[in-house]
Motif scaffolding. Structure first.
Motif, PDB file in Angstrom:
ATOM      1  N   MET A  32      -5.793  -8.692   8.455  1.00 49.46           N
ATOM      2  CA  MET A  32      -6.256  -7.401   8.936  1.00 49.46           C
ATOM      3  C   MET A  32      -7.759  -7.292   8.724  1.00 49.46           C
ATOM      4  O   MET A  32      -8.296  -7.758   7.721  1.00 49.46           O
ATOM      5  N   GLU A  33      -8.436  -6.663   9.681  1.00 50.31           N
ATOM      6  CA  GLU A  33      -9.887  -6.523   9.557  1.00 50.31           C
ATOM      7  C   GLU A  33     -10.230  -5.544   8.434  1.00 50.31           C
ATOM      8  O   GLU A  33      -9.681  -4.452   8.360  1.00 50.31           O
ATOM      9  N   PHE A  34     -11.173  -5.949   7.592  1.00 46.47           N
ATOM     10  CA  PHE A  34     -11.613  -5.105   6.475  1.00 46.47           C
ATOM     11  C   PHE A  34     -12.958  -4.506   6.839  1.00 46.47           C
ATOM     12  O   PHE A  34     -13.951  -5.214   6.998  1.00 46.47           O
ATOM     13  N   ASN A  35     -12.991  -3.162   6.993  1.00 50.57           N
ATOM     14  CA  ASN A  35     -14.202  -2.483   7.432  1.00 50.57           C
ATOM     15  C   ASN A  35     -14.421  -1.213   6.621  1.00 50.57           C
ATOM     16  O   ASN A  35     -13.796  -1.021   5.561  1.00 50.57           O
ATOM     17  N   SER A  67      -5.123   1.933  11.820  1.00 49.42           N
ATOM     18  CA  SER A  67      -5.219   0.963  10.734  1.00 49.42           C
ATOM     19  C   SER A  67      -5.370   1.669   9.392  1.00 49.42           C
ATOM     20  O   SER A  67      -4.744   1.300   8.397  1.00 49.42           O
ATOM     21  N   PHE A  68      -6.190   2.713   9.381  1.00 50.38           N
ATOM     22  CA  PHE A  68      -6.411   3.514   8.180  1.00 50.38           C
ATOM     23  C   PHE A  68      -5.100   4.137   7.693  1.00 50.38           C
ATOM     24  O   PHE A  68      -4.768   4.085   6.505  1.00 50.38           O
ATOM     25  N   ALA A  69      -4.345   4.726   8.620  1.00 50.69           N
ATOM     26  CA  ALA A  69      -3.075   5.367   8.264  1.00 50.69           C
ATOM     27  C   ALA A  69      -2.065   4.349   7.754  1.00 50.69           C
ATOM     28  O   ALA A  69      -1.299   4.626   6.824  1.00 50.69           O
ATOM     29  N   PHE A  96     -13.475  -9.939   7.154  1.00 47.37           N
ATOM     30  CA  PHE A  96     -14.423  -8.840   7.187  1.00 47.37           C
ATOM     31  C   PHE A  96     -14.816  -8.498   8.621  1.00 47.37           C
ATOM     32  O   PHE A  96     -15.044  -9.386   9.451  1.00 47.37           O
ATOM     33  N   GLY A  97     -14.902  -7.204   8.922  1.00 44.22           N
ATOM     34  CA  GLY A  97     -15.379  -6.744  10.211  1.00 44.22           C
ATOM     35  C   GLY A  97     -16.893  -6.750  10.234  1.00 44.22           C
ATOM     36  O   GLY A  97     -17.560  -7.091   9.253  1.00 44.22           O
TER      37      GLY A  97
END
Length: 755
Positions: free
Chosen positions: A627-630, A707-709, A484-485
């Motif tokens: 991967m960071e989850f934000n 990251s979103f893409a 988690f971010g």
């Protein structure tokens, strides 16, 4: 369907013209707009803070004084006006929350200092009749209280509770330098009541001290050498010129009726915002160009019409944002790029229907008319499911989530308009004037016209793989957990850039470690003269999180520029995580109800399970690759929820149509195979078009957008797989039969292939 009355034609083009006129000012500079006629619209698109630069603070009014929130907002607004920030937002929210946005401002510490200071300033007489320590050890005399100075260590004072003058008595206050001592001072002016009381008090207490008390702490305690007549005076104390200026401003604007706490800070430098604008424009233009080229290669002249509608679609999105003053954020740009990719889906559905009916022996005119008619229900179902996810995201989201959901929501509405009015009008004009003998061909054909892939024979393999993958993702979540971010666990993130040369990461780490601020992570960021500092949550409340940012600034500000600062307190991070989970769960629940009402429980359950499968696989990717989850991740997940359901609903719509046509005369495996094959071209074409737009977003977007893409791109692959290899087999698992759906939904004519 192809006939348009004159008034409909006028109305369609009136909407298009209005959109062009409203969006047109965005192509000009302010200087150019001034020279245009006054009757032309000159309002331009507002940019969000992540594109323009600035600070966003979320404040909490003391919960014992929630009724004072309206008055607090007024004082905060006055303070910002005193700072010279007229283009600001001060918005009251639920439970005493106040959102403050100041575009263009980079020094968020100044903003926090000004806004978080309660500003209760009193002149109180010092009581020297009793030693201070005696009052501390025992009980202060009646009417007295103990207050401490700002010094380190603090000095105690015994003062009278009844103030000589207070905030309400100050008419004006200005910071300056005392010519005699060269120390920063504040020159103040009192009203008549305050001046009279202060004059009498100083006359009666010559030789004694009075304390200048700010927010229950003593700034200084000067000795009264003589009566101070008149309505002006001077304050000196434990502050520098900047502190004196801040205090003078607070004195002019007034004290807050209730104390406020900073819960969240997000600050972006103006240069970083400008860079985001440039990369966003590049991503949008190249993404649009790729999608336009793809449609031309795939549909020829019909692709030209689709591209005209696509351009108008984007213009209308910008026009709506401009009209209502909704700011375009970086996440909003991502939403527009995604809309560009997904907007072609409606045209693909129609065009594939047209090709299908033409192959079935319809004339060109009949095929076109039938294509628009038969695609209507499917397009509405597919877009409504995506709209539900976007609206839930818009309602529950904040920050980038909110901006993304806004543009996607607007994009869905404008897409439906352009598809069923503008595209249809353009096609009808082409048919009337050209009287074509054949549907335009394609230079690029990704899927043959009449595929007969036996998907149901693979169902045990695909369902088994999907089940095991989903279980594995759940096990990994339980054992390893998410990365988690700070959005969801709290903390501080600072992007720094050295004034010159490469950053010595070890040196920065050593300097920050001495600050005793807990878990610190420093990593290079894009270039050797930039770095990203992440500090874990302090676990000691809101003020502790804000202290981290102050300490980092104080240690590094001489050697580095601060390009971005995010500070998330524990209450906000907890709310964001709860809202994220609620958004995903609520969107799935509402979509389940919608699909159930439109189809049957078999379809609703199949669609939701296939979508949950997609979400679990994406979560597994986050866990495996750490991967960071934000907040961006939540936006991506809900975008995939909408996309996956869109894909599945298109196939299910064809299944329902074939059930009406064949009933129980065709075996369920054969019927499902036929339905998936018939919609295969649409599924692949839409996925490729959207994928092209996302590739550009990944290449040219910022780190959050990249990251979103990436998540969306992987999600599209997963969603395409599940709609073909999971959603269909699930209907067999649930024992779907023709009689279950023959009375549901509108009737439709079936076809052999396409969408």
């Amino acid at each position: 369907m192809l006939y348009f009355s004159r008034w409909k034609t006028v109305l369609i083009w009136a909407v298009v013209l209005a959109g062009v006129i409203l969006a047109l000012p965005n192509l000009f500079t302010q200087d150019q707009l001034v020279k245009l006629p006054d009757w032309l619209p000159k309002k331009q698109l507002a940019l969000g803070l992540d594109l323009e630069g600035g600070s966003r603070l979320r404040l909490q009014v003391d919960k014992d004084h929630l009724p004072d929130t309206d008055a607090t907002i007024a004082i905060l607004t006055r303070r910002l006006s005193e700072l010279g920030y007229t283009n600001r937002i001060v918005d009251g929210q639920r439970n005493g929350r106040v959102l403050v946005e100041v575009p263009g401002l980079y020094d968020s510490q100044l903003l926090k200092d000004i806004l978080s200071l309660t500003g209760e300033l009193h002149f109180q007489m010092v009581d020297d009749s009793v030693p201070v320590q005696q009052a501390i050890d025992g009980t202060p005399p009646e009417g007295d209280e103990i207050v401490y100075s700002f010094d380190d260590p603090p000095v105690p004072y015994l003062v009278k509770k009844e103030p000589l003058v207070s905030n309400k008595n100050f008419v004006d206050a200005q910071a300056g330098i005392d010519t005699a001592t060269q120390e920063p001072v504040i020159t103040f002016r009192l009203d008549s009541i305050g001046a009279d009381r202060f004059s009498k008090a100083t006359k009666a207490n010559v030789g004694k001290s009075f304390a200048i008390v700010l927010d229950n702490q003593v700034l200084s305690a000067p000795v009264i050498s003589e009566e101070i007549p008149g309505n002006t005076g001077q304050i000196s104390g434990n502050f520098d010129l900047s502190g004196a200026s801040n205090l003078a401003l607070v004195m002019r604007a007034g004290a807050l009726p209730a104390s406020v706490t900073v819960l969240e800070e997000r600050t972006i430098g103006t240069d970083l915002g400008a860079a985001s604008v440039a990369s966003g424009k590049i991503a949008a233009l190249i993404g649009a160009a790729l999608v336009i080229a793809f449609m031309l290669l795939t549909y020829g002249l019909l692709g030209v019409i689709a591209n005209i509608a696509l351009v108008v679609n984007v213009i209308l999105i910008l026009a709506v944002l401009t009209l209502f003053g909704a700011p375009l954020t970086l996440a909003g740009v991502a939403g527009i790029v995604l809309t560009i990719g997904m907007a072609v889906d409606s045209n693909v559905l129609i065009y594939e229907r047209i090709r299908e009916d033409r192959r079935a022996g319809f004339s060109v005119t009949q095929a076109i008319d039938s294509g628009f008619s038969r695609a209507l229900a499917t397009i509405v179902d597919a877009n409504v499911t995506t709209l539900i996810a976007a609206l839930v995201l818009f309602t529950l989201g904040s920050g980038p989530v909110h901006g993304f959901a806004l543009t996607v929501t607007i994009g869905i509405v404008t897409t439906l308009f352009t598809t069923f009015t503008l595209t249809r009008w353009l096609v009808s004009i082409w048919v009337q004037r050209a009287r074509p003998k054949e549907v335009p061909g394609a230079l690029l054909k990704l899927v043959p016209d009449d595929t007969r892939i036996p998907f149901m024979k693979l169902r045990f393999l695909t369902l088994g793989f999907s089940a095991l993958s989903s279980i594995a993702a759940i096990v990994l979540f339980a054992i390893i957990g998410m990365n988690f971010g700070i959005d969801f666990k709290g903390g501080t993130m600072v992007e720094i850039q050295s004034h010159e040369g490469a950053i010595d990461l070890d040196d920065v780490y050593s300097r920050l470690e001495d600050l005793n601020i807990g878990d610190i992570k420093i990593e290079p960021f894009k270039s050797d003269n930039r770095a990203l500092i992440t500090v874990g949550s302090q676990g000691e409340g809101e003020d502790a999180e804000q202290t981290v940012g102050v300490k980092i600034r104080g240690e590094l500000q001489d050697d580095f520029d601060f390009r971005r600062i995010d500070v998330i307190g524990p209450s906000v991070s907890s709310e964001l995580s709860q809202a994220g989970m609620l958004a995903v769960g609520l969107s799935l629940a509402v979509i389940f109800v919608y699909v159930w009402l439109r189809f049957e429980w078999h379809f609703a359950l199949g669609a939701i399970l296939a979508t949950i499968h997609d979400v679990l696989l994406l979560l597994g990717m986050f866990i495996v690759f750490r991967m960071e989850f934000n907040l961006w991740s939540i936006a991506a997940l809900l975008a995939i929820v909408g996309y996956s359901l869109n894909d599945t609903v298109v196939i299910y719509d064809r299944v329902r149509e074939n059930l009406r046509r064949y009933g129980n005369s065709m075996s369920l495996p054969a019927l499902l195979d036929a339905s998936i094959n018939q919609t295969l071209s649409r599924t692949i074409l839409t996925s490729v078009a959207t994928f092209l737009a996302l590739i550009v977003l990944y290449i040219y977007g910022g780190d959050d957008v990249k990251s979103f893409a990436l998540i969306l791109a992987v999600g599209i692959v997963v969603a395409t797989y599940s709609s073909i290899f999971v959603a269909g087999p699930l209907l067999m698992l649930f024992g779907l039969r023709g009689r279950d759906v023959t009375n549901k939904g509108p009737s439709a004519v079936s076809g052999q292939s396409g969408a």
